[in-house]
Design a protein around this motif. Structure first.
Motif, PDB file in Angstrom:
ATOM      1  N   ALA A 101       0.836  -1.205   0.000  1.00 28.74           N
ATOM      2  CA  ALA A 101       0.000   0.000   0.000  1.00 28.74           C
ATOM      3  C   ALA A 101       0.870   1.254   0.000  1.00 28.74           C
ATOM      4  O   ALA A 101       0.591   2.230  -0.709  1.00 28.74           O
ATOM      5  CB  ALA A 101      -0.920  -0.002   1.217  1.00 28.74           C
ATOM      6  N   ALA A 102       1.945   1.206   0.796  1.00 30.31           N
ATOM      7  CA  ALA A 102       2.869   2.341   0.832  1.00 30.31           C
ATOM      8  C   ALA A 102       3.496   2.568  -0.536  1.00 30.31           C
ATOM      9  O   ALA A 102       3.631   3.709  -0.999  1.00 30.31           O
ATOM     10  CB  ALA A 102       3.944   2.096   1.887  1.00 30.31           C
ATOM     11  N   GLU A 103       3.861   1.462  -1.195  1.00 31.86           N
ATOM     12  CA  GLU A 103       4.473   1.568  -2.522  1.00 31.86           C
ATOM     13  C   GLU A 103       3.484   2.145  -3.531  1.00 31.86           C
ATOM     14  O   GLU A 103       3.852   2.998  -4.353  1.00 31.86           O
ATOM     15  CB  GLU A 103       4.939   0.184  -2.972  1.00 31.86           C
ATOM     16  CG  GLU A 103       5.649   0.176  -4.318  1.00 31.86           C
ATOM     17  CD  GLU A 103       6.118  -1.217  -4.707  1.00 31.86           C
ATOM     18  OE1 GLU A 103       6.494  -1.399  -5.877  1.00 31.86           O
ATOM     19  OE2 GLU A 103       6.098  -2.118  -3.839  1.00 31.86           O
ATOM     20  N   GLU A 104       2.235   1.703  -3.474  1.00 28.81           N
ATOM     21  CA  GLU A 104       1.227   2.186  -4.410  1.00 28.81           C
ATOM     22  C   GLU A 104       0.971   3.681  -4.237  1.00 28.81           C
ATOM     23  O   GLU A 104       0.762   4.413  -5.210  1.00 28.81           O
ATOM     24  CB  GLU A 104      -0.093   1.424  -4.205  1.00 28.81           C
ATOM     25  CG  GLU A 104      -0.054  -0.031  -4.633  1.00 28.81           C
ATOM     26  CD  GLU A 104      -0.062  -0.187  -6.146  1.00 28.81           C
ATOM     27  OE1 GLU A 104      -0.597   0.707  -6.840  1.00 28.81           O
ATOM     28  OE2 GLU A 104       0.468  -1.208  -6.643  1.00 28.81           O
ATOM     29  N   LEU A 105       0.992   4.157  -2.994  1.00 27.28           N
ATOM     30  CA  LEU A 105       0.704   5.563  -2.706  1.00 27.28           C
ATOM     31  C   LEU A 105       1.946   6.450  -2.769  1.00 27.28           C
ATOM     32  O   LEU A 105       1.829   7.679  -2.752  1.00 27.28           O
ATOM     33  CB  LEU A 105       0.056   5.689  -1.320  1.00 27.28           C
ATOM     34  CG  LEU A 105      -1.355   5.116  -1.181  1.00 27.28           C
ATOM     35  CD1 LEU A 105      -1.786   5.113   0.290  1.00 27.28           C
ATOM     36  CD2 LEU A 105      -2.351   5.921  -2.017  1.00 27.28           C
ATOM     37  N   GLY A 106       3.120   5.820  -2.813  1.00 27.59           N
ATOM     38  CA  GLY A 106       4.350   6.596  -2.858  1.00 27.59           C
ATOM     39  C   GLY A 106       4.710   7.227  -1.531  1.00 27.59           C
ATOM     40  O   GLY A 106       5.304   8.313  -1.489  1.00 27.59           O
ATOM     41  N   VAL A 107       4.340   6.549  -0.422  1.00 25.39           N
ATOM     42  CA  VAL A 107       4.695   7.028   0.914  1.00 25.39           C
ATOM     43  C   VAL A 107       5.439   5.911   1.632  1.00 25.39           C
ATOM     44  O   VAL A 107       5.632   4.824   1.095  1.00 25.39           O
ATOM     45  CB  VAL A 107       3.434   7.446   1.713  1.00 25.39           C
ATOM     46  CG1 VAL A 107       2.696   8.570   1.013  1.00 25.39           C
ATOM     47  CG2 VAL A 107       2.498   6.243   1.925  1.00 25.39           C
ATOM     48  N   THR A 108       5.839   6.171   2.868  1.00 27.00           N
ATOM     49  CA  THR A 108       6.518   5.140   3.639  1.00 27.00           C
ATOM     50  C   THR A 108       5.510   4.379   4.493  1.00 27.00           C
ATOM     51  O   THR A 108       4.420   4.882   4.791  1.00 27.00           O
ATOM     52  CB  THR A 108       7.579   5.761   4.559  1.00 27.00           C
ATOM     53  OG1 THR A 108       6.927   6.599   5.526  1.00 27.00           O
ATOM     54  CG2 THR A 108       8.577   6.583   3.756  1.00 27.00           C
ATOM     55  N   ARG A 130       1.412   4.030   9.098  1.00 28.85           N
ATOM     56  CA  ARG A 130       1.179   3.705  10.514  1.00 28.85           C
ATOM     57  C   ARG A 130       0.739   4.942  11.283  1.00 28.85           C
ATOM     58  O   ARG A 130      -0.132   4.872  12.157  1.00 28.85           O
ATOM     59  CB  ARG A 130       2.449   3.105  11.135  1.00 28.85           C
ATOM     60  CG  ARG A 130       2.807   1.724  10.603  1.00 28.85           C
ATOM     61  CD  ARG A 130       3.902   1.072  11.431  1.00 28.85           C
ATOM     62  NE  ARG A 130       4.314  -0.200  10.841  1.00 28.85           N
ATOM     63  CZ  ARG A 130       5.353  -0.336  10.017  1.00 28.85           C
ATOM     64  NH1 ARG A 130       6.087   0.735   9.691  1.00 28.85           N
ATOM     65  NH2 ARG A 130       5.657  -1.516   9.524  1.00 28.85           N
ATOM     66  N   HIS A 131       1.328   6.095  10.952  1.00 35.44           N
ATOM     67  CA  HIS A 131       0.937   7.338  11.621  1.00 35.44           C
ATOM     68  C   HIS A 131      -0.504   7.691  11.280  1.00 35.44           C
ATOM     69  O   HIS A 131      -1.279   8.066  12.180  1.00 35.44           O
ATOM     70  CB  HIS A 131       1.866   8.478  11.193  1.00 35.44           C
ATOM     71  CG  HIS A 131       1.494   9.803  11.771  1.00 35.44           C
ATOM     72  ND1 HIS A 131       1.466  10.041  13.132  1.00 35.44           N
ATOM     73  CD2 HIS A 131       1.119  10.979  11.169  1.00 35.44           C
ATOM     74  CE1 HIS A 131       1.099  11.299  13.358  1.00 35.44           C
ATOM     75  NE2 HIS A 131       0.871  11.873  12.180  1.00 35.44           N
ATOM     76  N   ASP A 180      -7.975   4.559  -2.299  1.00 36.32           N
ATOM     77  CA  ASP A 180      -8.635   5.761  -2.817  1.00 36.32           C
ATOM     78  C   ASP A 180      -8.629   6.861  -1.755  1.00 36.32           C
ATOM     79  O   ASP A 180      -8.364   8.032  -2.052  1.00 36.32           O
ATOM     80  CB  ASP A 180     -10.079   5.454  -3.219  1.00 36.32           C
ATOM     81  CG  ASP A 180     -10.171   4.685  -4.523  1.00 36.32           C
ATOM     82  OD1 ASP A 180      -9.176   4.685  -5.283  1.00 36.32           O
ATOM     83  OD2 ASP A 180     -11.234   4.086  -4.783  1.00 36.32           O
ATOM     84  N   ARG A 181      -8.915   6.487  -0.516  1.00 38.32           N
ATOM     85  CA  ARG A 181      -8.894   7.459   0.580  1.00 38.32           C
ATOM     86  C   ARG A 181      -7.469   7.975   0.791  1.00 38.32           C
ATOM     87  O   ARG A 181      -7.273   9.175   1.023  1.00 38.32           O
ATOM     88  CB  ARG A 181      -9.422   6.816   1.866  1.00 38.32           C
ATOM     89  CG  ARG A 181      -9.505   7.779   3.059  1.00 38.32           C
ATOM     90  CD  ARG A 181     -10.054   7.067   4.287  1.00 38.32           C
ATOM     91  NE  ARG A 181     -10.011   7.893   5.474  1.00 38.32           N
ATOM     92  CZ  ARG A 181     -10.984   8.684   5.892  1.00 38.32           C
ATOM     93  NH1 ARG A 181     -12.103   8.772   5.185  1.00 38.32           N
ATOM     94  NH2 ARG A 181     -10.874   9.401   7.002  1.00 38.32           N
ATOM     95  N   GLY A 182      -6.492   7.079   0.675  1.00 38.21           N
ATOM     96  CA  GLY A 182      -5.099   7.499   0.822  1.00 38.21           C
ATOM     97  C   GLY A 182      -4.709   8.511  -0.247  1.00 38.21           C
ATOM     98  O   GLY A 182      -3.997   9.473   0.035  1.00 38.21           O
TER      99      GLY A 182
END
Length: 252
Positions: free
Chosen positions: A9-16, A21-22, A49-51
């Motif tokens: 999920a992090a990879e798909e959104l481009g975040v860590t 977790r935060h 989608d929410r992310g």
């Protein structure tokens, strides 16, 4: 339906993964699915989608604490996308103003207090000092201060001209009997919100409070002509249509 581990999920959104977790800890985005054994929590397509919505709001400069409220406001995903587009356009405008301000500094054309007084009147420093005393510790004041710092003299003149044109249109609409909640009235409400958003994000609740402040203080007559009470009616009507109760609004 596709399920995503936190890493994917992090990879798909481009975040860590730490960012996800935060967001989970503060209740902004939590995995919506568990494995059959209950050992792992997985993200769904709807969660991603929410992310994405969260990321768009963040790129537009919206604080995390305000994003949750935006995501729970009544309306469809299209409504949210329109809101996000508006915020991004505002952000682009802010960045353009910053570039112009840097260019002005490079050219030795900075905006002085005398320039601001010439554009907005001799009382401008007093109004600014009063505003800083009331709201100087808020994030909106920081937004406004940064926006004004990034504005060149032509930007200040443009804002003054747009404010005067809005006041004239508002008075004309009132005199023609334009009804609150009509298409024309709602367009005036959005026009006012965009003027405010020149300096800081303007939610419908903030707009209601601002309109009431104009109506209660004659010093703001230049913003609305003599139609401040009418602006309150228009903004409150649009707020009700959007599911916002004008009687319970707070700044924030």
């Amino acid at each position: 339906m596709t399920d995503y581990t936190i890493g994917r999920a992090a990879e798909e959104l481009g975040v860590t993964a730490r960012t996800l977790r935060h967001w989970d800890e503060i209740g902004l985005l939590s995995p919506g699915w568990r494995t059959t054994t209950g050992d792992y929590r997985l993200y769904t397509d709807a969660d991603l989608d929410r992310g994405l919505d969260i990321l768009i709001y963040r790129r537009a400069g919206v604080p995390l604490r305000d994003i949750a409220d935006l995501l729970t406001e009544p309306g469809s995903r299209r409504d949210r996308l329109l809101t996000q587009r508006e915020l991004l356009v505002q952000r682009i405008g802010h960045l353009h103003r910053m570039v112009r301000a840097v260019d002005s500094i490079l050219e030795g054309d900075t905006v002085t207090m005398q320039d601001k007084k010439a554009i907005f009147g001799e009382d401008f420093p007093h109004h600014q000092a009063e505003a800083e005393e009331r709201w100087g510790d808020t994030e909106d004041w920081a937004h406004a201060r940064d926006a004004m710092t990034a504005m060149a003299a032509d930007d200040f003149r443009r804002v003054k001209a747009e404010t005067g044109a809005f006041a004239g249109a508002l008075v004309a609409a009132r005199d023609r009997g334009v009804a609150p909640g009509s298409v024309e009235a709602d367009a005036l409400v959005e026009r006012h919100a965009m003027l405010v958003a020149t300096f800081y994000p303007c939610s419908r609740a903030k707009q209601i409070i601002l309109a009431r402040m104009y109506a209660a203080d004659d010093r703001y007559a230049g913003y609305t002509g003599d139609a401040a009470d009418y602006l309150v009616e228009l903004v409150e009507a649009k707020a009700r249509a959007e599911g916002v109760d004008p009687e319970t609004v707070t700044w924030g």
